[in-house]
Design a protein around this motif. Sequence first.
Motif, PDB file in Angstrom:
ATOM      1  N   GLY A   4     -41.869  34.071  31.360  1.00  0.00           N
ATOM      2  CA  GLY A   4     -43.126  34.779  31.577  1.00  0.00           C
ATOM      3  C   GLY A   4     -43.292  36.051  30.781  1.00  0.00           C
ATOM      4  O   GLY A   4     -44.070  36.926  31.180  1.00  0.00           O
ATOM      5  N   VAL A   5     -42.619  36.174  29.659  1.00  0.00           N
ATOM      6  CA  VAL A   5     -42.625  37.423  28.897  1.00  0.00           C
ATOM      7  C   VAL A   5     -43.579  37.383  27.707  1.00  0.00           C
ATOM      8  O   VAL A   5     -44.351  38.323  27.468  1.00  0.00           O
ATOM      9  N   LEU A   6     -43.537  36.316  26.932  1.00  0.00           N
ATOM     10  CA  LEU A   6     -44.226  36.289  25.638  1.00  0.00           C
ATOM     11  C   LEU A   6     -45.740  36.522  25.726  1.00  0.00           C
ATOM     12  O   LEU A   6     -46.298  37.156  24.818  1.00  0.00           O
ATOM     13  N   PRO A   7     -46.455  36.056  26.768  1.00  0.00           N
ATOM     14  CA  PRO A   7     -47.902  36.332  26.813  1.00  0.00           C
ATOM     15  C   PRO A   7     -48.240  37.812  26.903  1.00  0.00           C
ATOM     16  O   PRO A   7     -49.375  38.207  26.635  1.00  0.00           O
ATOM     17  N   HIS A   8     -47.265  38.616  27.283  1.00  0.00           N
ATOM     18  CA  HIS A   8     -47.494  40.044  27.454  1.00  0.00           C
ATOM     19  C   HIS A   8     -46.983  40.845  26.258  1.00  0.00           C
ATOM     20  O   HIS A   8     -46.710  42.045  26.372  1.00  0.00           O
ATOM     21  N   THR A   9     -46.862  40.179  25.116  1.00  0.00           N
ATOM     22  CA  THR A   9     -46.470  40.860  23.888  1.00  0.00           C
ATOM     23  C   THR A   9     -47.593  40.729  22.862  1.00  0.00           C
ATOM     24  O   THR A   9     -48.476  39.877  22.987  1.00  0.00           O
ATOM     25  N   SER A  10     -47.524  41.538  21.835  1.00  0.00           N
ATOM     26  CA  SER A  10     -48.561  41.518  20.800  1.00  0.00           C
ATOM     27  C   SER A  10     -48.404  40.352  19.837  1.00  0.00           C
ATOM     28  O   SER A  10     -49.339  40.007  19.114  1.00  0.00           O
ATOM     29  N   ASN A  11     -47.216  39.718  19.820  1.00  0.00           N
ATOM     30  CA  ASN A  11     -46.979  38.630  18.877  1.00  0.00           C
ATOM     31  C   ASN A  11     -46.040  37.597  19.507  1.00  0.00           C
ATOM     32  O   ASN A  11     -44.835  37.575  19.222  1.00  0.00           O
ATOM     33  N   PRO A  12     -46.555  36.721  20.375  1.00  0.00           N
ATOM     34  CA  PRO A  12     -45.697  35.753  21.070  1.00  0.00           C
ATOM     35  C   PRO A  12     -44.904  34.857  20.141  1.00  0.00           C
ATOM     36  O   PRO A  12     -43.742  34.544  20.419  1.00  0.00           O
ATOM     37  N   LYS A  13     -45.496  34.427  19.035  1.00  0.00           N
ATOM     38  CA  LYS A  13     -44.771  33.534  18.115  1.00  0.00           C
ATOM     39  C   LYS A  13     -43.562  34.253  17.512  1.00  0.00           C
ATOM     40  O   LYS A  13     -42.480  33.679  17.393  1.00  0.00           O
ATOM     41  N   LYS A  14     -43.729  35.505  17.135  1.00  0.00           N
ATOM     42  CA  LYS A  14     -42.602  36.270  16.597  1.00  0.00           C
ATOM     43  C   LYS A  14     -41.506  36.415  17.659  1.00  0.00           C
ATOM     44  O   LYS A  14     -40.311  36.308  17.360  1.00  0.00           O
TER      45      LYS A  14
END
Length: 304
Positions: A122-132
């Motif tokens: 549940g972390v990546l959606p809350h970042t500016s660049n999920p793919k990175k």
Amino acid sequence: MENSFEIETRTVFDRYQRQQENDDHIFDRLVSLIEEEYFGLPTGSFRGLDVLDAGCGSNANASYAFLDKGARNVVSLELSNDWMDCARKRLSRFGPRSELVAGSVLDLPFDDFSFDFVHCAGVLPHTSNPKKGFEELARVTRPGGSFFLTIMGTANGVIYRCINHLRELYQSDEQFRSSIDNLDASTAREAINWILRIKDGEEKEYIPGENEFFRSLFDDDLFVTIRDRFQAPTYHEFAFTEAQIRGWYGECGFEKIRRISRYTRNFHNLRRFLAPMYRHYDHPLARFWFGDGCIQMIGEKPST
């Protein structure tokens, strides 16, 4: 480097994760989610492994579970270091096997191939660049190791469309924001008791015990989840689907990529009646309400 968006998100999460830490039922429920069978692994598979719990949260419940199941070393990573006092309350019992690290999933402070098992929920959606962030997590996974990811499918489904709309309302409407900020089991009990008092004054119970059953659907665990959904900011331009996440794994060279699911037990609230749809995410009813749902996926990096 984290930006103001990630810092704001961390502040929101810290509040409710500390509440989870102080409630043994909630903490134990979260710890119980980490089990070898769920990941498709034989019992005892975590013994002796080096594990990364990326975006571990202030209470580091998954880190606790991996350590309790015999991991050799677990690195719990989260932004800044303000969360560490909370995590240490549970993890200190494991001594030097537990390591707390301040850092971002967008720029992990680890060498390539550092971990046998990488966990990121549940972390990546809350970042500016999920793919990175995904690529960074893949980078530190060892050949022969596994990378597990949880991410909410956000492209469709009635409930997620409503959540996204209400999150925008939370940002723009002061009255609605105040209602959500003050929502907990205590304020809910007051509202429920008012409703039932009016109802009982007009008619008798249709089913014996219906009032107590209705009350049982709402508890602090439920409201922690609701506040999380609305208070935590997210980048709306990213629409996560199962096909997209499978593609990310493939691009990073993973094999045996599979989506997994479970029947989540030990809810003491309304979510008990949603759990069948969590397990059978591909059922038409689940697709209608949740779309791609909670995408829980695991892949193995080939041995070289």
